[in-house]
Write a protein that holds these residues in place. Structure first.
Motif, PDB file in Angstrom:
ATOM      1  N   SER A  87       0.759  -1.388  -0.100  1.00  9.74           N
ATOM      2  CA  SER A  87      -0.022  -0.057  -0.061  1.00  9.74           C
ATOM      3  C   SER A  87       0.896   1.393   0.199  1.00  9.74           C
ATOM      4  O   SER A  87       0.437   2.308  -0.134  1.00  9.74           O
ATOM      5  CB  SER A  87      -1.009   0.002   1.219  1.00  9.74           C
ATOM      6  OG  SER A  87      -0.365  -0.001   2.348  1.00  9.74           O
ATOM      7  N   THR A  88       2.357   1.160   0.210  1.00  7.13           N
ATOM      8  CA  THR A  88       3.192   2.298  -0.208  1.00  7.13           C
ATOM      9  C   THR A  88       3.838   2.199  -1.256  1.00  7.13           C
ATOM     10  O   THR A  88       4.769   3.179  -1.549  1.00  7.13           O
ATOM     11  CB  THR A  88       4.059   2.262   1.199  1.00  7.13           C
ATOM     12  OG1 THR A  88       4.525   0.944   1.442  1.00  7.13           O
ATOM     13  CG2 THR A  88       3.107   2.808   2.362  1.00  7.13           C
ATOM     14  N   PHE A  89       3.482   1.293  -2.152  1.00  6.11           N
ATOM     15  CA  PHE A  89       3.920   1.366  -3.543  1.00  6.11           C
ATOM     16  C   PHE A  89       5.488   1.011  -3.572  1.00  6.11           C
ATOM     17  O   PHE A  89       6.050   1.532  -4.542  1.00  6.11           O
ATOM     18  CB  PHE A  89       3.604   2.588  -4.374  1.00  6.11           C
ATOM     19  CG  PHE A  89       3.007   2.436  -5.806  1.00  6.11           C
ATOM     20  CD1 PHE A  89       1.815   2.026  -6.126  1.00  6.11           C
ATOM     21  CD2 PHE A  89       3.941   2.405  -6.783  1.00  6.11           C
ATOM     22  CE1 PHE A  89       1.304   1.656  -7.432  1.00  6.11           C
ATOM     23  CE2 PHE A  89       3.604   2.457  -8.264  1.00  6.11           C
ATOM     24  CZ  PHE A  89       2.267   2.008  -8.490  1.00  6.11           C
ATOM     25  N   LEU A 138       3.623  10.500   0.408  1.00 12.59           N
ATOM     26  CA  LEU A 138       4.513   9.496   0.433  1.00 12.59           C
ATOM     27  C   LEU A 138       5.886   9.750   0.787  1.00 12.59           C
ATOM     28  O   LEU A 138       6.677   8.978   1.619  1.00 12.59           O
ATOM     29  CB  LEU A 138       4.365   8.406  -0.801  1.00 12.59           C
ATOM     30  CG  LEU A 138       5.229   7.184  -0.902  1.00 12.59           C
ATOM     31  CD1 LEU A 138       4.822   6.201   0.133  1.00 12.59           C
ATOM     32  CD2 LEU A 138       5.163   6.566  -2.341  1.00 12.59           C
ATOM     33  N   ASN A 139       6.379  10.888  -0.018  1.00 10.20           N
ATOM     34  CA  ASN A 139       7.938  11.069   0.163  1.00 10.20           C
ATOM     35  C   ASN A 139       8.301  11.990   1.303  1.00 10.20           C
ATOM     36  O   ASN A 139       9.378  12.282   1.346  1.00 10.20           O
ATOM     37  CB  ASN A 139       8.157  11.987  -1.259  1.00 10.20           C
ATOM     38  CG  ASN A 139       7.289  13.154  -1.482  1.00 10.20           C
ATOM     39  OD1 ASN A 139       5.995  13.156  -1.505  1.00 10.20           O
ATOM     40  ND2 ASN A 139       7.905  14.423  -1.244  1.00 10.20           N
ATOM     41  N   LEU A 143       8.463   6.248   4.908  1.00 11.20           N
ATOM     42  CA  LEU A 143       8.715   5.350   3.695  1.00 11.20           C
ATOM     43  C   LEU A 143       9.984   6.110   2.792  1.00 11.20           C
ATOM     44  O   LEU A 143      10.473   5.238   2.082  1.00 11.20           O
ATOM     45  CB  LEU A 143       7.419   4.981   3.006  1.00 11.20           C
ATOM     46  CG  LEU A 143       6.739   3.891   3.309  1.00 11.20           C
ATOM     47  CD1 LEU A 143       7.330   2.529   3.439  1.00 11.20           C
ATOM     48  CD2 LEU A 143       6.152   4.247   4.660  1.00 11.20           C
ATOM     49  N   LYS A 144      10.125   7.285   3.068  1.00 10.58           N
ATOM     50  CA  LYS A 144      11.341   7.860   2.522  1.00 10.58           C
ATOM     51  C   LYS A 144      12.766   7.439   2.814  1.00 10.58           C
ATOM     52  O   LYS A 144      13.779   7.231   2.056  1.00 10.58           O
ATOM     53  CB  LYS A 144      11.462   9.400   2.712  1.00 10.58           C
ATOM     54  CG  LYS A 144      11.785   9.696   4.117  1.00 10.58           C
ATOM     55  CD  LYS A 144      11.761  11.263   4.046  1.00 10.58           C
ATOM     56  CE  LYS A 144      12.147  11.850   5.572  1.00 10.58           C
ATOM     57  NZ  LYS A 144      11.340  11.300   6.476  1.00 10.58           N
ATOM     58  N   ASP A 145      12.561   6.642   4.211  1.00  6.45           N
ATOM     59  CA  ASP A 145      13.709   6.119   4.815  1.00  6.45           C
ATOM     60  C   ASP A 145      13.839   4.551   4.711  1.00  6.45           C
ATOM     61  O   ASP A 145      14.558   3.944   5.251  1.00  6.45           O
ATOM     62  CB  ASP A 145      14.152   6.469   6.088  1.00  6.45           C
ATOM     63  CG  ASP A 145      14.221   7.918   6.149  1.00  6.45           C
ATOM     64  OD1 ASP A 145      14.803   8.536   5.361  1.00  6.45           O
ATOM     65  OD2 ASP A 145      13.419   8.539   7.054  1.00  6.45           O
TER      66      ASP A 145
END
Length: 426
Positions: A87-89, A138-139, A143-145
């Motif tokens: 779900s976070t691609f 998202l970015n 999740l960016k890490d």
């Protein structure tokens, strides 16, 4: 066995998440680990989720595995196949969401594929093609890490375009809110222009229900468990789902035996869950650098747990802070460090199962995949939900006998997840 809905999941925790969603929404579901051996007797179900480990492998390998699974599902009657993604691609510019989606579409005869990772229940929404995680782009989210697939672009049309050969379009929220007929018209218009995949917005469950109805009219879709929710509800509304067969109660019958939690995820959620677990059970925090240096840390962990499991549940964690992960990756390489930790945690889990553990909780997608593979578990029945996206799993055809497992994606679950899971796994 004839199944109504087939799915190919790109990792094991994602497969459990989807199987849980399908079960909650009326489909009797089994999760297989890889393509089942012909000798494995599966129960009578409506849906089968084939769990693979293809999220972070080379795109060509992912395509080969997914298309083989697609053939297996079609041979058993699946008219629609959902490619289940995170779900976070989670992906890179090389794939694997784009290449696998296009390959599955080609195998099914072509046509435009609907794509959405939205799952509002877990805080994942898509608005004008941009993915939000608990309200953050998202970015800008944690999740960016991500240690394997850091996500630096919230615009999914751009993300999908970079990893696809065909054109990528958008079905925006106003079109979806207008209803199925408007979405059908938008899809037809996009297809005329040569678009091969379309990112679909979804902010509310009703959006997923609309998308599920439309997707079910096509042979292939790509999405997270939210799209599975829409597909399941569409199938139930169609009257094609029969009653009877296995239930979640069948999956949660007690197995007894010792219980262990093994954590490899480095997400903020898992790190917090470990802190909370430490208040009520012994927690051994492994030194990731020593794990990479040799087998001594593994042997010490097995010995530590072996001395304690008769008295109650224990936790063994290879989880580390983002700073520590970056340091290890810079020293040993991203793939080498990740593989070493996955291997170590899977060896620990397998050895403890050999010593009698029958209830196992695993935190982290890659960690879960490595553990299940080493244990050679062929399939799971889906039990009741522990937390959104995480059900109790009962082994099917397991050489070690009946076991209960919970496979948790790193970001899932409340801070008391480990104690809550063990309370449901008797």
């Amino acid at each position: 066995m004839t199944i109504l809905l087939g799915s190919i999941a790109d990792d094991y925790t994602g497969a459990s998440d989807l199987a849980n969603t399908l079960t909650k929404n009326g489909l009797r579901t089994v999760q297989t680990v890889g393509i089942p051996d012909p000798s494995l007797a599966l129960p009578d179900v409506d849906a089968v989720v084939v769990s693979l480990k293809i999220r972070s492998v080379a795109a060509a390998n992912a395509v080969a595995a997914a298309t083989q699974a697609e053939r297996w599902l079609r041979e058993r009657g699946a008219a629609h196949v959902l490619y289940k993604i995170c779900s976070t691609f989670d992906s890179t510019d090389a794939g694997n969401i784009g290449p696998v989606t296009e390959a599955l579409s080609a195998a099914a005869g072509g046509g435009l594929v609907l794509v959405t990772p939205a799952f509002p229940e877990t805080g994942r929404t898509v608005y004008f093609g941009h993915l939000f995680v608990n309200g953050e782009p998202l970015n800008e989210s944690p999740l960016k890490d991500h240690p394997l697939n850091p996500m630096h672009d919230a615009n999914l049309v751009r993300v999908m375009t970079r990893q696809s050969r065909g054109a990528v379009g958008l079905i925006d929220l106003p079109a979806i809110a207008a209803g199925p007929d408007t979405v059908r018209a938008r899809l037809e218009a996009l297809q005329v222009t040569g678009v091969k995949t379309a990112i679909a917005d979804a902010v509310f469950e009703r959006d997923l229900e609309t998308l599920g109805e439309i997707a079910l009219e096509t042979p292939v879709s790509t999405g997270a468990s939210g799209l599975g929710l829409g597909l399941a509800r569409a199938l139930v509304r169609s009257g094609r789902v029969s009653s009877g067969g296995t239930t979640t109660a069948d999956a949660i019958r007690p197995v007894g035996g010792p219980a262990v939690v093994v954590a490899g995820s480095c997400s903020k959620a898992t790190l917090r869950q470990l802190d909370v677990a430490e208040r009520s059970m012994p927690v051994l925090r492994l030194d990731p650098e020593r794990l990479l240096a040799g087998p001594d840390e593994i042997a010490a962990a097995i010995s530590w747990a072996g001395d304690r499991i008769a008295a109650g549940p224990v936790v063994i964690a290879a989880s580390a802070s983002p700073e520590t992960v970056l340091q290890l990756q810079s020293q040993y390489g991203r793939e080498a460090s990740g593989h070493a930790i996955e291997t170590a945690t899977s060896i620990i889990a397998a050895e403890l199962v050999a010593r009698g553990v029958r209830r196992l909780v695993v935190a982290g997608g890659e960690t879960s995949g490595a553990a299940v593979d080493r244990l050679a578990i062929p399939a799971f029945l889906i039990g009741p939900e522990i937390a959104p996206g995480v059900p109790v799993l009962r082994t099917v055809g397991n050489a070690q006998g009946d076991m209960l497992l919970a496979l948790k994606s790193g970001n899932f679950g409340g801070e008391d997840f480990f104690t809550a899971a063990l309370a449901m796994m008797r």
